[in-house]
Design a protein around this motif. Structure first.
Motif, PDB file in Angstrom:
ATOM      1  N   ILE A  19      -4.402  -4.393   1.309  1.00 50.51           N
ATOM      2  CA  ILE A  19      -4.443  -3.203   2.166  1.00 50.51           C
ATOM      3  C   ILE A  19      -3.305  -3.260   3.174  1.00 50.51           C
ATOM      4  O   ILE A  19      -2.585  -2.273   3.385  1.00 50.51           O
ATOM      5  N   CYS A  22       0.016  -2.548   1.487  1.00 52.46           N
ATOM      6  CA  CYS A  22       0.150  -1.113   1.198  1.00 52.46           C
ATOM      7  C   CYS A  22       0.569  -0.329   2.438  1.00 52.46           C
ATOM      8  O   CYS A  22       1.316   0.646   2.342  1.00 52.46           O
ATOM      9  N   ALA A  67      -4.865   2.283   0.064  1.00 50.16           N
ATOM     10  CA  ALA A  67      -5.380   1.418   1.131  1.00 50.16           C
ATOM     11  C   ALA A  67      -6.715   1.944   1.649  1.00 50.16           C
ATOM     12  O   ALA A  67      -7.640   1.164   1.899  1.00 50.16           O
ATOM     13  N   TRP A  71     -10.217  -0.005   1.455  1.00 50.58           N
ATOM     14  CA  TRP A  71     -10.958  -0.268   2.684  1.00 50.58           C
ATOM     15  C   TRP A  71     -12.409   0.195   2.545  1.00 50.58           C
ATOM     16  O   TRP A  71     -13.327  -0.506   2.967  1.00 50.58           O
TER      17      TRP A  71
END
Length: 87
Positions: A19, A22, A67, A71
């Motif tokens: 993440i 990204c 991302a 998440w």
């Protein structure tokens, strides 16, 4: 008195590293101006300097979406793991 959930220290997982990559990649690509400060190759008459930056607008959008989805998955997994441990 209501019970407050225990909040532990932040956990670094491989998913969270992805993440972060990204989200950081577009900044690195745009801040490294020397890599795209040129006119050739042109694309439909547009110098490289401009179309490279416009391409990164699309890439940044895709990476931000990825991302966000990762998440959400990470938060769902943590919530399920905490719920399963409490039962």
């Amino acid at each position: 008195m209501p019970e407050t959930p225990e909040v532990g220290p932040p956990v670094v997982t491989p998913l969270r590293v992805v993440i972060g990559i990204c989200l950081v990649a577009p900044f690195v690509a745009m801040l490294w101006v020397g890599s795209y400060a040129k006119t050739d190759p042109t694309f439909i008459g547009i110098p490289f300097f401009y179309w490279y930056q416009m391409l990164w607008v699309l890439i940044s959008t895709a990476l931000t979406m990825i991302a966000y989805k990762l998440w959400q998955h990470d938060q769902r997994s943590r919530r399920d793991a905490q719920g399963g441990a409490a039962k």
